[in-house]
Design an enzyme around this catalytic site. Structure first.
Site, short mmCIF file in Angstrom:
data_model
loop_
_atom_site.label_atom_id
_atom_site.label_comp_id
_atom_site.label_asym_id
_atom_site.label_seq_id
_atom_site.Cartn_x
_atom_site.Cartn_y
_atom_site.Cartn_z
NE ARG A 99 -4.16 1.74 0.77
CZ ARG A 99 -5.00 2.28 -0.10
NH1 ARG A 99 -4.79 2.15 -1.39
NH2 ARG A 99 -6.08 2.92 0.31
CB THR A 374 -9.46 -1.19 -7.52
OG1 THR A 374 -9.76 -0.06 -6.69
CG2 THR A 374 -8.33 -1.95 -6.87
CB SER A 445 -7.05 -0.32 1.28
OG SER A 445 -7.51 -0.95 0.11
#
Length: 562
Positions: A99, A374, A445
């Site tokens: 991340r 995404t 997230s």
């Protein structure tokens, strides 16, 4: 096997290019073969090439990610980050966190104006929205489990960038839609903007990106974080108000996490822990739903949907209150997924009516925006390795800023922080102190790469894009197979729904059953119809060891076989 050929790609093209024949395969059933499922057929094929050359699922996922950075620039990336959940043939469970992180000069109030109001334009567009990228670091951490050299794994991506490929109709539409954003957020010309509109079959050639990939091929991870590519990122920061520094890039490291593992109806779920909220939300939703036993009902029936919506409502309220980077906050995951806590949480469930969101969480500001982009990869190889990876730039094309001279988009992941308590991010998720901006911190997230085991053997590999709809889509996919006894195709392509505590609305796809909507409206549920929710990539292995791989019918997603 369903095949879709884009005939428009067989146009007479004078430019020498290999990649003009796009073959989208939506579903395969095989045995003793490796399979790759992702958002673009050329990227799926890149992964399958590695399997054919003796590589394993880890080789395939690296090649696929790199190819997606070329052929799927709206979400595939080297300028973003992601999460990997995997299990090796020997049974080792793996969770890699690459991340993005907040730059060292970031501060909790960096997106506030002089009156203390949050300016979400700054957290969503341009250089100030950029978190320190993690994707390249994550790929090199993944390489430790691979069999082939990185120089080979990156070759398909280099070829695709150098020679170009024919874009699909959805890609043309997206590039045209965001043309103004690209012009506004870039000081130098990019290959993503041209005078006329993009159309299906146009070639997208990315010479600068090809050069960047070649540098990484030669110089490895260090090239991206300390070499010429790093210099180009830093130069891009100086063209505007970006704050990513040399030390931020140099200090970035993928974190090896302990996978979140829990049981559901005789299956073992292997999911991503914090700073992905996805695994925790999935555990909460599955466990709360199990108190009512969904298998008694039909999929998308009023009874089943109500149970699942109420589980989603309570889980997302907890997300806002408790979840963030575990290196910066007290990690309360084990409490949040415990039966002791969840049974108490479920006591307020009333099958006769909707539970008001104010009764399950503290509402500060209920006015969200909505956006979702995404990309997900599901891979299984013939050796028994399974990999589930979700990566992102956050919004479509991230910050809309391309690194000049390097040819790739930078993320806008800073918006995934709680830029001010109670202010929703671009996905409508409301956060608080646990997810506030701090230097070096990883933003919360929703990505939910997931594996499901039965009797210690891989049963399901699944994941999806979709912002905050990701955990709820994975929830529905798993329930579809385990509770409703559906095959992979039906589970992936059935109409989806989504609720996230705030706003107090259940979003449903346009083809969602009207009878269910009307029945639940009588119980005070409010609905909003939208075009689509997610694009799930799923592999299911049955008791006869038949591998059923399905690419979502909602996009250009495709399956490739070894």
């Amino acid at each position: 096997m369903k095949k879709i050929l884009y005939a428009a790609f067989f146009l007479s093209i004078t430019v020498s290019a290999q990649y003009t024949d796009i073959n989208i395969i939506k579903e395969v059933k095989v045995q003793n073969k490796g399979v790759v499922v992702c958002a673009h057929p050329l990227a799926s094929e890149a992964g399958a090439q590695m399997l054919k050359q003796g590589g394993n699922a880890f080789d395939a996922v690296i090649a696929t990610q790199l190819a997606l950075a070329v052929v799927y620039p709206q979400a595939g990336n080297i300028g973003g980050g992601g999460f990997l959940v995997a299990i090796t043939a020997e049974g080792k469970k793996i969770a890699l966190d690459y991340r993005e992180t907040a730059p060292s000069k970031a501060s909790f109030d960096m997106y506030w104006d002089k009156n203390g109001n949050a300016n979400t334009d700054l957290s969503q567009y341009g250089r100030l929205a950029v978190g320190v990228p993690g994707s390249i670091s994550g790929m090199f951490e993944t390489l430790k489990y691979a069999k082939l050299p990185f120089s080979k794994l990156i070759e398909p991506a280099i070829a695709l960038a150098e020679k170009g490929f024919a874009i699909t109709e959805p890609e043309a539409t997206l590039l045209n839609t965001h043309k103004a954003d690209f012009l506004k957020n870039n000081k130098n010309k990019t290959v993503f903007v041209k005078d006329k509109d993009w159309k299906i079959g146009d070639l997208l050639i990315q010479k600068e990106l090809a050069e960047t990939l070649r540098r990484i091929q030669k110089g490895g991870e260090k090239e991206f974080y300390q070499g010429k590519t790093a210099d180009l990122i830093l130069a891009e920061m100086k063209l505007g108000n970006g704050i990513v520094q040399s030390q931020d890039l140099k200090n970035y490291k993928t974190k090896v996490r302990t996978p979140l593992v829990f049981d559901y109806k005789g299956h073992q779920i292997v999911a991503m822990p914090l700073p992905s909220s996805g695994g925790t939300l999935l555990a909460q939703m599955l466990k709360m739903a199990s108190y009512e036993d969904l298998s008694k009902y039909q999929q998308n029936s009023a009874e089943a949907v109500q149970i699942m919506v109420e589980a989603e409502r309570r889980a997302f309220a907890d997300r806002a209150e408790y979840m963030g980077d575990p290196d910066f906050i007290e990690d309360k995951t084990q409490m949040l997924i415990s039966d002791e806590y969840l049974k108490t949480r479920w006591k307020s469930y009333d099958p006769k009516q909707a539970t008001p969101s104010k009764d399950v969480g503290n509402i500060i500001n209920p006015n969200p925006k909505e956006s979702m982009q995404t990309t997900h990869i599901s891979i299984l190889d013939k050796f028994g390795n399974a990999v589930s990876v979700t990566t992102t730039l956050n919004g479509y094309y991230g910050s809309k800023t391309v690194v000049s001279g390097a040819g790739f988009f930078l993320n806008n992941e800073m918006d995934d922080f709680s830029i001010k308590p109670g202010v929703p991010n671009m996905f409508g998720a409301v956060g608080g102190e646990a997810n506030k901006i701090e230097p070096g911190k990883r933003m919360l997230s929703s990505m939910t790469p997931t594996l499901v085991l039965k009797d210690n053997k891989i049963k399901i590999v699944v994941g999806t894009p979709g912002g905050t709809t990701i955990p709820t889509s994975v929830f529905q996919a798993i329930v579809g197979v385990i509770d409703f006894k559906q095959n992979a195709n039906f589970s992936v392509n059935a109409p989806k729904f989504h609720h996230q505590w705030l706003p107090e609305i259940v979003k449903v796809e346009n083809n969602f059953p009207e009878t269910t909507i009307k029945a639940l409206e009588q119980k005070n549920y409010k609905f909003e119809k939208i075009k689509q929710i997610g694009k799930t990539e799923m592999i299911v292995i049955d008791d006869n060891k038949t591998i059923h791989a399905v690419a979502d019918g909602r996009g250009d997603d495709s399956v490739a076989v070894e």
